[in-house]
Scaffold this motif. Structure first.
Motif: not given
Ligand code: MLT
Length: 412
Positions: A1-7
């Motif tokens: 699973m790819a990570f998104l930009n949490d910011h």
């Protein structure tokens, strides 16, 4: 699973203007009769057609692209020499300001430039913004991970907020602490305030003493009619080594749909590496454009160049006079209604104190429901904007006059 930009998940709600559009659309759907009367004085979007000089330049450039002999493909990523020269010559050198052609970087808008500039700045800077403020400065820093979460008032941890109130003429006091990057916008969006030469000199001195960088948004400089008020941060001695200027053709040439703007970065502007070495930012900014962009389309660059022709200059002056005529009409209506009003003299925005006990969003609803006028709630620009609303002068004359009539008739 790819990570998104949490910011991105720290951002409070939708961006201000789409949120306003959503509320206006919902009002119009449920009130079809009133919908026909709605006058939009919310987002600062131009209404008048492009100047004739621009239209002629666009047609000519398209014809060039249609002919093998004059066709052009990729252009220089930072902009063609002809437009960089026209800008540096007309906006700067003709006014006695020392800016070289290759210190101009063309783009498709100041909004984008405000985000892009963060590419060449480090992540550990203390960033100061005015409050109220054009939301793009805040949100792009949040997206880049330069802040913590927002508190209950919408203030982001890690940002330094510089209050702009009626008492300081909406120009912030010089901070007592050291900050590294400061966003300033004059003529100001949203308050319509201007900064004096002495105030800008004080900011340049502060930046010099603290090795800070001023990100100076001058998108509304064409609206300054007072000759004492600087139109560029580079009018202030020393600014070449501590400031970046953002300029746009949106609000002078009416390019909000066409898209063209530029940044000015002088070669003396330095910042420190993590190891403490002083290095110029200009090569990094140059490299950023070469890598991430193929620049602005050729016809649009020719269109921008046409704004500097004698006809183009006269047509821009007419557009500014038109919108400032609207500003005078709307400002007077607000004065006549007995409200406290700021701006609208050297800027196309009128900043109005809401009547006692009414907050900004309630005022937005009241204006929409009672007068069918869309305004921008001041709180959308920051907590110090609470208790204010903004009226944009970008409109047809007929709409400005009608809006003024309705403002006078409202039950204040
Ligand atoms: C505004 O209404 O504040 C401006 O139109 C925003 C912008 O120029 O992006």
């Amino acid at each position: 699973m790819a990570f998104l930009n949490d910011h991105y998940l720290k951002l409070k709600a939708g961006y201000l203007f789409p949120e306003i559009a959503r509320r206006v659309n919902s009002f119009m759907e449920t009130n079809p009769e009133a919908a026909k009367r709605v006058i939009r004085c919310g987002i600062g979007d131009v209404t008048e057609p492009l100047p004739g000089a621009v239209i002629a330049a666009l047609h000519k450039a398209v014809d060039e692209l249609a002919d093998r002999a004059t066709f052009r493909g990729y252009g220089p990523e930072q902009g063609y020499d002809f437009i960089r020269h026209a800008i540096a010559e007309n906006d700067y050198r003709a006014r006695g300001i020392d800016i070289a052609d290759d210190e101009i970087f063309l783009s498709d808008g100041s909004k984008c430039d405000c985000g892009h500039i963060l590419d060449v700045l480090g992540d550990d800077n203390f960033v100061a913004i005015t409050d109220p403020v054009y939301p793009v400065y805040v949100d792009t820093n949040v997206m880049a991970g330069h802040t913590g979460p927002a508190d209950e008032f919408g203030a982001f941890e890690g940002l330094i907020y510089l209050p702009c109130r009626a008492e300081n003429g909406f120009v912030p006091e010089i901070p007592k602490r050291k900050v590294d990057v400061v966003y300033l916008c004059y003529p100001n969006n949203p308050t319509g305030a201007v900064a004096t030469r002495a105030q800008l000199e004080a900011w340049v001195r502060y930046a010099e003493q603290n090795e800070a960088i001023l990100l100076f948004d001058a998108a509304y400089e064409a609206y300054v009619s007072d000759p004492e008020i600087p139109r560029s941060i580079f009018e202030i001695p020393g600014a070449r080594s501590c400031a970046v200027e953002f300029r746009s053709f949106s609000k002078n040439g009416g390019f909000t749909g066409l898209r063209c703007a530029f940044t000015v970065m002088a070669k003396e502007l330095n910042a420190r590496t993590k190891s403490g070495e002083l290095r110029p930012l200009h090569p990094l900014w140059q490299r950023r454009w070469s890598t991430k962009s193929n620049g602005v389309s050729y016809p649009v660059q020719r269109a921008a160049e046409a704004l500097y022709s004698p006809e183009g200059k006269a047509q821009v002056a007419e557009l500014i006079a038109h919108y400032m005529g609207n500003a005078a009409i709307l400002r007077q209506a607000v004065v006549d209604a007995g409200l406290e009003v700021y701006g609208g003299v050297n800027a196309p925005y009128i900043w109005v104190r809401t009547p006692e006990g009414i907050n900004s969003w309630d005022m937005f609803d009241m204006m929409l429901e009672e007068a069918n006028i869309v305004v921008t709630p001041g709180s959308g620009f920051g907590s110090n904007g609470e208790g204010y609303f903004r009226i944009s002068a970008f409109n047809s004359r007929a709409n400005a006059e009608e809006a003024a009539r309705r403002i006078r008739e409202m039950s204040w």
